[in-house]
Scaffold this motif. Structure first.
Motif, mmCIF file in Angstrom:
data_model
loop_
_atom_site.group_PDB
_atom_site.id
_atom_site.type_symbol
_atom_site.label_atom_id
_atom_site.label_comp_id
_atom_site.label_asym_id
_atom_site.label_seq_id
_atom_site.Cartn_x
_atom_site.Cartn_y
_atom_site.Cartn_z
ATOM 1 N N LYS A 266 7.468 -8.269 1.492
ATOM 2 C CA LYS A 266 8.489 -9.098 0.840
ATOM 3 C C LYS A 266 9.066 -8.476 -0.430
ATOM 4 C CE LYS A 266 7.830 -12.728 3.588
ATOM 5 N NZ LYS A 266 8.883 -13.290 4.465
ATOM 6 N N GLY A 267 8.310 -7.567 -1.057
ATOM 7 C CA GLY A 267 8.712 -7.080 -2.370
ATOM 8 C C GLY A 267 9.168 -5.644 -2.399
ATOM 9 N N SER A 268 8.804 -4.957 -3.498
ATOM 10 C CA SER A 268 9.318 -3.609 -3.759
ATOM 11 C C SER A 268 8.693 -2.537 -2.887
ATOM 12 C CB SER A 268 9.077 -3.259 -5.233
ATOM 13 O OG SER A 268 7.689 -3.311 -5.532
ATOM 14 N N GLY A 269 7.672 -2.894 -2.085
ATOM 15 C CA GLY A 269 7.009 -1.886 -1.262
ATOM 16 C C GLY A 269 7.581 -1.740 0.123
ATOM 17 N N LYS A 270 8.704 -2.413 0.415
ATOM 18 C CA LYS A 270 9.262 -2.368 1.770
ATOM 19 C C LYS A 270 9.639 -0.964 2.206
ATOM 20 C CE LYS A 270 12.223 -5.591 0.693
ATOM 21 N NZ LYS A 270 13.348 -6.567 0.753
ATOM 22 N N ASN A 271 10.060 -0.125 1.257
ATOM 23 C CA ASN A 271 10.473 1.239 1.611
ATOM 24 C C ASN A 271 9.298 2.167 1.920
ATOM 25 O OD1 ASN A 271 13.200 0.698 1.400
ATOM 26 N ND2 ASN A 271 13.314 1.300 -0.758
ATOM 27 N N ALA A 272 8.063 1.636 1.800
ATOM 28 C CA ALA A 272 6.882 2.441 2.136
ATOM 29 C C ALA A 272 6.272 2.038 3.467
ATOM 30 C CB ALA A 272 5.832 2.310 1.033
ATOM 31 N N LEU A 273 6.841 1.033 4.127
ATOM 32 C CA LEU A 273 6.265 0.553 5.375
ATOM 33 C C LEU A 273 6.345 1.597 6.478
ATOM 34 C CD1 LEU A 273 7.548 -3.141 5.546
ATOM 35 C CD2 LEU A 273 5.215 -2.342 5.063
ATOM 36 N N VAL A 274 5.227 1.738 7.187
ATOM 37 C CA VAL A 274 5.167 2.629 8.352
ATOM 38 C C VAL A 274 4.737 1.777 9.530
ATOM 39 C CG1 VAL A 274 4.129 4.683 9.364
ATOM 40 C CG2 VAL A 274 4.530 4.582 6.904
ATOM 41 N N GLU A 275 5.553 1.724 10.553
ATOM 42 C CA GLU A 275 5.284 0.874 11.701
ATOM 43 C C GLU A 275 3.908 1.166 12.292
ATOM 44 O OE1 GLU A 275 6.340 -2.318 13.866
ATOM 45 O OE2 GLU A 275 7.766 -1.324 12.520
ATOM 46 N N SER B 150 -11.078 -8.950 -4.458
ATOM 47 C CA SER B 150 -10.582 -7.818 -3.685
ATOM 48 C C SER B 150 -9.802 -8.293 -2.469
ATOM 49 C CB SER B 150 -11.747 -6.927 -3.253
ATOM 50 O OG SER B 150 -11.300 -5.826 -2.492
ATOM 51 N N ALA B 151 -10.298 -9.337 -1.800
ATOM 52 C CA ALA B 151 -9.593 -9.886 -0.636
ATOM 53 C C ALA B 151 -8.227 -10.429 -1.048
ATOM 54 C CB ALA B 151 -10.433 -10.986 0.011
ATOM 55 N N ASN B 152 -8.171 -11.117 -2.196
ATOM 56 C CA ASN B 152 -6.893 -11.628 -2.688
ATOM 57 C C ASN B 152 -5.923 -10.490 -3.012
ATOM 58 O OD1 ASN B 152 -7.680 -14.322 -2.497
ATOM 59 N ND2 ASN B 152 -8.480 -14.375 -4.605
ATOM 60 N N MET B 153 -6.442 -9.402 -3.574
ATOM 61 C CA MET B 153 -5.581 -8.270 -3.913
ATOM 62 C C MET B 153 -5.052 -7.586 -2.658
ATOM 63 S SD MET B 153 -5.204 -8.432 -7.071
ATOM 64 C CE MET B 153 -4.089 -7.028 -7.054
ATOM 65 N N ARG B 154 -5.849 -7.513 -1.619
ATOM 66 C CA ARG B 154 -5.358 -6.946 -0.352
ATOM 67 C C ARG B 154 -4.200 -7.797 0.181
ATOM 68 N NH1 ARG B 154 -10.996 -6.098 0.590
ATOM 69 N NH2 ARG B 154 -11.123 -7.956 1.928
ATOM 70 N N TRP B 155 -4.359 -9.110 0.056
ATOM 71 C CA TRP B 155 -3.297 -10.003 0.510
ATOM 72 C C TRP B 155 -2.036 -9.803 -0.321
ATOM 73 C CZ3 TRP B 155 0.057 -13.770 -0.960
ATOM 74 C CH2 TRP B 155 0.625 -14.564 0.049
ATOM 75 N N LEU B 156 -2.184 -9.688 -1.631
ATOM 76 C CA LEU B 156 -1.025 -9.488 -2.509
ATOM 77 C C LEU B 156 -0.349 -8.144 -2.226
ATOM 78 C CD1 LEU B 156 -2.382 -10.855 -5.915
ATOM 79 C CD2 LEU B 156 -0.600 -11.878 -4.475
ATOM 80 N N PHE B 157 -1.135 -7.115 -1.997
ATOM 81 C CA PHE B 157 -0.570 -5.808 -1.669
ATOM 82 C C PHE B 157 0.248 -5.900 -0.371
ATOM 83 C CE2 PHE B 157 -2.569 -2.005 -3.983
ATOM 84 C CZ PHE B 157 -2.688 -2.718 -5.171
ATOM 85 N N ARG B 158 -0.320 -6.576 0.610
ATOM 86 C CA ARG B 158 0.392 -6.733 1.883
ATOM 87 C C ARG B 158 1.665 -7.552 1.683
ATOM 88 N NH1 ARG B 158 2.433 -4.708 6.233
ATOM 89 N NH2 ARG B 158 2.554 -6.130 8.010
ATOM 90 N N TRP B 159 1.577 -8.641 0.915
ATOM 91 C CA TRP B 159 2.733 -9.491 0.645
ATOM 92 C C TRP B 159 3.858 -8.693 -0.015
ATOM 93 C CZ3 TRP B 159 4.459 -14.388 1.576
ATOM 94 C CH2 TRP B 159 5.457 -14.880 0.753
ATOM 95 N N ASN B 160 3.500 -7.884 -1.019
ATOM 96 C CA ASN B 160 4.518 -7.094 -1.709
ATOM 97 C C ASN B 160 5.077 -6.001 -0.805
ATOM 98 O OD1 ASN B 160 5.914 -6.474 -4.312
ATOM 99 N ND2 ASN B 160 4.843 -4.516 -4.076
ATOM 100 N N GLY B 161 4.249 -5.513 0.109
ATOM 101 C CA GLY B 161 4.723 -4.483 1.031
ATOM 102 C C GLY B 161 5.751 -5.001 2.008
#
Length: 581
Positions: free
Chosen positions: A478-487, A465-476
């Protein structure tokens, strides 16, 4: 002959005549006695037959009354008893006490046809108040031989007053209760609706009936009784935001449908869930069948690359893959006449974070191959993605999967093709990836963390689960999730762009787009999932999830995070201010 002799002869004849009449009388007397006795017997027989006939009739009537007495009242009368018409339902409230559904008093119009003299005149007068009356149907009702007919259910007070002023004999009003939904379509698929007799048909209205309300109403124990309100888990403010975002997105992308959910990762509570198109529960018929479909829980879709989250978690949790492993993504995979290639191909070896970042079909398929077909199927089953979801809503669909899992099935399922699930259960499985590894069935009723622990099932290791949180953050970032970022709210997630099946074949120009997100990703409190069905761009081409579903998540989080009590954090350690002075 002398006079004396003549007298003697006459006396002699008189004597003979008198004697004859005496004998006749005696004979007739015996005959009369016999006839009298015979008639008396016949009379007794007739009286007995009459008594027997009456007894049979009364027994038949008694049996019929007993039969009717054992039947449900609705089958022996044209109108329900007054206590049934006035049966109460409990109010439905959101988690903050805002009313989602309540009862209001109303009246319904009925007629007694046997008292109607001129049906045409009655119809003509009623149409001055109710112009949409069906003339033919109304005439058949008013000229029927029945003693009761409903004419119009649930009138407004103004309509009742106007009809009373017409002074029409043979018609009347019966008090009833009508369900009213102050928010209209805002939470329609969660709240559901009732029928004309105030019985739950869908959503939580139906759920309340199945929990005993329908049985109490059947025996008349809900008439006029104030019932304890039922509080739901949803927040009406968040729910309103979700619906606004969906409606705006459907208009913007000319999409066929959209959906979104906000889920508490630690309790499984649904804070908001919306599906569009929707309907107004105050007038559900106006929504049509397309609006009735709850796409979040009762619609199944291939969720595309969001499934890569589960494939990577499976590989990491199995111990056969670790975060430092590299996979060869240089060449397409050819199997069973199909070619598996990457949309954003890098043409090189990829690490686990890069497979997630670039959404590599090739890398994901190779991870699934390392785990194996049986392990893959067992893992998705453990996450609840292949079985029917358990929750209070009656409208829950069964996921679809291949009858027999072969290698080609495992490969395509690894990146979200070949298995169809509901968006809600995808969000629930996503919550297990970030909350420490616990699968918690969703609920639309309030639930504490302690109560959630009682029903939670550990499905992955805390380290996974900790690794998946890191991957989710990484994709947010660096990857396709950049358009969902909220400051300030550290959103992480995974996009999914699935080709839709058109005429039995996958069509690249028609997509089902989804985004599975969690925030704040350093300590996730909520999962947000959005989808949009077949969005179109200005050039009428398909739109990717990063440009459609991800911005929907951004809009939802930016507007609802403060309402949900999530505090923003700025800077690396979370202590910086948004603006430095």
């Amino acid at each position: 002959m002398s006079f004396l002799s003549r007298v003697m002869v006459l006396k002699s004849r008189a004597h003979i005549s008198a004697g004859g009449r005496g004998v006749g009388t005696s004979l007739r007397g015996g005959t009369f006695e016999s006839a009298r006795k015979r008639k008396s017997g016949q009379t007794r027989v007739r009286v007995g037959l009459i008594i027997a006939g009456f007894a049979v009739c009364y027994c038949a009537i008694g049996a019929k009354l007993a039969y009717y007495g054992m039947l449900d009242p609705e089958s022996t009368a044209s109108i329900m008893p007054a206590d049934r018409l006035m049966a109460s339902r409990p109010d439905l409230l959101d988690r903050n006490g805002e009313v989602l559904a309540t009862d209001i008093r109303t009246v319904s119009l009925f007629a007694e046809p046997h008292k109607i003299v001129d049906p045409d005149e009655v119809i003509e007068k009623l149409r001055t108040v109710l112009p949409d009356l069906d003339t033919r149907q109304m005439y058949n009702k008013l000229s029927s031989k029945s003693r009761f007919q409903w004419l119009r259910r649930q009138l407004t007070p103004k309509q009742q007053s106007q009809i009373l002023a017409l002074g029409i004999p043979g018609i009347g009003f019966r008090p009833e209760k009508r369900r009213f939904y102050p928010g209209g379509p805002t939470a329609s698929h969660i709240v559901g609706f009732v029928n004309i007799d105030n019985r739950g048909v869908a959503g939580m209205e139906r759920y309340v009936d199945t929990q005993g309300l329908a049985d109490l109403a059947a025996v008349g124990m809900t008439s006029g009784q104030p019932l304890e309100p039922v509080r739901l888990s949803i927040d009406l403010r968040v729910q309103s935001i979700l619906r606004d975002v969906l409606m705006e997105s459907i208009t913007k992308f000319r999409a066929k449908g959209a959906g979104a959910v906000v889920l508490d990762v630690h309790t499984g509570e649904v804070l908001g869930m919306a599906s569009a198109p929707d309907f107004d529960p105050n007038d559900p018929a106006a929504g049509g069948e397309d609006g009735w479909l709850n796409r979040m829980s009762n619609g199944t879709f291939e969720m595309g690359s969001t499934f890569k989250s589960f494939t990577l978690a499976m590989g990491l949790d199995s111990g056969k893959v670790n975060m430092n492993d590299m996979f060869d993504a240089r060449y397409p995979i050819r199997i069973g006449g199909y070619t598996i290639k990457d949309f954003h191909g890098q043409g090189r070896m990829l690490s686990i974070p890069e497979i997630f970042q670039y959404s590599s079909n090739i890398g994901t398929a190779k991870i699934a191959d390392v785990v194996g077909i049986d392990g893959h199927k067992d893992f998705l089953t453990k996450l609840g993605l292949l079985t029917k979801m358990q929750t209070e809503l009656p409208e829950v669909a069964m996921p679809g999967q291949p009858r027999e899992w072969k290698k080609i099935n495992s490969i395509t399922i690894s990146f979200g093709h070949g298995v169809s699930t509901t968006p809600l259960q995808t969000a629930v499985a996503g919550a297990a990836l970030v909350n420490g590894g616990k699968l918690i069935e969703p609920t639309f009723l309030p639930r504490t963390r302690e109560q959630a622990e009682e029903v939670a099932k550990t499905v992955i290791k805390p380290q996974t689960s900790a690794n998946m949180r890191w991957l989710f953050r990484w994709n947010g970032v660096k990857g396709s999730g950049k358009n969902a970022l909220v400051e300030g709210f550290n959103v992480g997630g995974k996009t999914g762009t699935a080709d839709k099946v058109i005429n039995g074949r996958y069509n690249h120009d028609h997509n089902f787009n989804a985004f599975l997100a969690a925030f704040p990703i350093y300590d996730p409190q909520y999962v947000v999932l959005t989808f949009i069905d077949d969005p179109r761009s200005e050039t009428d081409h398909a739109v990717l999830a990063g440009n459609s579903a991800a911005p929907m998540v951004k809009e939802i989080i930016s507007r609802s995070a403060a309402i949900l009590g999530v505090k923003p954090r700025f800077g690396e350690d979370g202590t910086a201010m948004l603006v430095s002075y």
